[in-house]
Design an enzyme around this catalytic site. Sequence first.
Site, mmCIF file in Angstrom:
data_model
loop_
_atom_site.group_PDB
_atom_site.id
_atom_site.type_symbol
_atom_site.label_atom_id
_atom_site.label_comp_id
_atom_site.label_asym_id
_atom_site.label_seq_id
_atom_site.Cartn_x
_atom_site.Cartn_y
_atom_site.Cartn_z
ATOM 1 N N SER A 217 -41.930 -27.209 35.179
ATOM 2 C CA SER A 217 -43.208 -26.489 35.120
ATOM 3 C C SER A 217 -44.087 -27.128 34.051
ATOM 4 O O SER A 217 -43.869 -28.275 33.672
ATOM 5 C CB SER A 217 -42.961 -25.004 34.844
ATOM 6 O OG SER A 217 -44.153 -24.274 35.048
ATOM 7 N N ASN A 218 -45.084 -26.430 33.574
ATOM 8 C CA ASN A 218 -45.988 -26.987 32.559
ATOM 9 C C ASN A 218 -46.501 -25.864 31.660
ATOM 10 O O ASN A 218 -46.146 -24.702 31.844
ATOM 11 C CB ASN A 218 -47.144 -27.749 33.236
ATOM 12 C CG ASN A 218 -47.923 -26.850 34.156
ATOM 13 O OD1 ASN A 218 -48.591 -25.924 33.722
ATOM 14 N ND2 ASN A 218 -47.810 -27.088 35.466
ATOM 15 N N HIS A 219 -47.355 -26.229 30.724
ATOM 16 C CA HIS A 219 -47.765 -25.272 29.679
ATOM 17 C C HIS A 219 -48.918 -24.354 30.053
ATOM 18 O O HIS A 219 -49.407 -23.618 29.205
ATOM 19 C CB HIS A 219 -48.204 -26.037 28.425
ATOM 20 C CG HIS A 219 -47.087 -26.711 27.707
ATOM 21 N ND1 HIS A 219 -46.027 -26.023 27.198
ATOM 22 C CD2 HIS A 219 -46.865 -28.017 27.413
ATOM 23 C CE1 HIS A 219 -45.192 -26.861 26.598
ATOM 24 N NE2 HIS A 219 -45.686 -28.088 26.730
ATOM 25 N N SER A 220 -49.415 -24.415 31.280
ATOM 26 C CA SER A 220 -50.610 -23.615 31.598
ATOM 27 C C SER A 220 -50.356 -22.124 31.367
ATOM 28 O O SER A 220 -49.333 -21.583 31.801
ATOM 29 C CB SER A 220 -51.000 -23.842 33.068
ATOM 30 O OG SER A 220 -52.000 -22.924 33.427
ATOM 31 N N ALA A 284 -52.494 -25.237 37.362
ATOM 32 C CA ALA A 284 -51.830 -26.496 36.994
ATOM 33 C C ALA A 284 -50.675 -26.655 37.978
ATOM 34 O O ALA A 284 -49.605 -26.058 37.814
ATOM 35 C CB ALA A 284 -51.338 -26.422 35.567
#
Length: 405
Positions: A217-220, A284
């Site tokens: 996943s990512n930091h959004s 994102a």
Amino acid sequence: MERTTHTPDLKGRRILLGITGSIAAYKAAMLCRLLVTAGAEVRVVMTPLAKQFITPLTMATLSKNPILVEFFDPENGAWNSHVSLGEWADCFLIAPATANTLAKMVGGVADNLLLTTYLSARCPVVVAPAMDLDMYAHVATQQNLQTLVSRGVRLVEPAEGELASGLHGKGRMAEPEAIVAYVGKMLGKDDKTLKGKRFVVTAGATIEPIDPVRFISNHSSGKMGYAIAEELAQRGAAVTLVSGRTALATPAGVERVDVLSAAEMYDAAVAAFEGADGAVMCAAVADYTPMEVSDRKLKKGDGELTIQLRRTQDIAAELGSRKGDRVLVGFALETHDEEVHAEEKLAKKSFDFIVLNSLRDAGAGFRGDTNKVTFIDALGHEELPLLSKREVAGRIVDKMEKLIR
Ligand code: CTP
């Protein structure tokens, strides 16, 4: 700052004008007059030092109300309640706001009536800073402004020009007309401008499973997309918010569809785009997903582990291909060669405009409540000042409104 000759309709709106000790206090007289002309009811609270720059008599005459400076009236001992002032106002406008008052606001200092009113105000607070260019550029002032904006205080950026010191630069208070236009936009009456329209907003991070326990996943945080959905709904639009993982509450009046992976987001966004008047692609989305998802937890071995990834579908490009004359807004988060990359994306995905964030800018990016963005469209670039995400959302929706046919 946008200039306008149009007087906003502020009939019945109650504005508490706070004046602090800056040479720009002389402009507060014109500001007060313009607010009154626009129909607002104005009361004025001044810091003790502000009285040295503009007389209470001038401000009392223009606002048609007695001026408040002290905690109590020295003549008769009547208490000037900061709590009721804050409750009375629809907006607390501090103009000019000195570096000193801004710093005290950050620290919660309560040594005059203006500051105690600020601390107890429940209404929106707007500051229009005025100071010397070096004071404005100082890291202390910039950090104070960033803190205030992240707490929801709205900022009317100072303009560039000649300063009282004789120097030339950024720091002079925005012109009264520009401040009134800002307040008019915030409190103006005709705010259901998108009634009958429908929009899709994608927001948050997608989750691409590796096994039942792990994911990519990512930091959004989803904050920017949620703010846009809220803004569209507040202006009367029907909104489908296709949301990846976030910890945020659903904004009032918004229909939320929760998804996990990029593939799920693709299906939900494409379906919601049918019959919509436009979309804002704020999510994102993972560009890659594991080729295979193990249905059992992967056990570690001694050697290295390689996970093969394949490309996901580009949701924005798909909506771009179906767009017709609908509005499509994209986002780009870049760390280098920002504008070149953003322009490539604008063309590739048929966006009407793209909102560029650079991770190099202080106050921009993932988790914070502020953002610093540049709008890029076929006609050029427009760099916005540091704003709260909610205000950036307002600017994006303003720009969308101009594009809706
Ligand atoms: N987007 C999307 N679907 C994807 C990927 C991106 O809708 N599968 C949207 C984003 O919501 C955003 C824009 O496309 O509006 C971002 O473009 P993109 O090319 O994906 O940016 P990056 O993933 O950061 O691209 P790159 O890795 O090339 O920088």
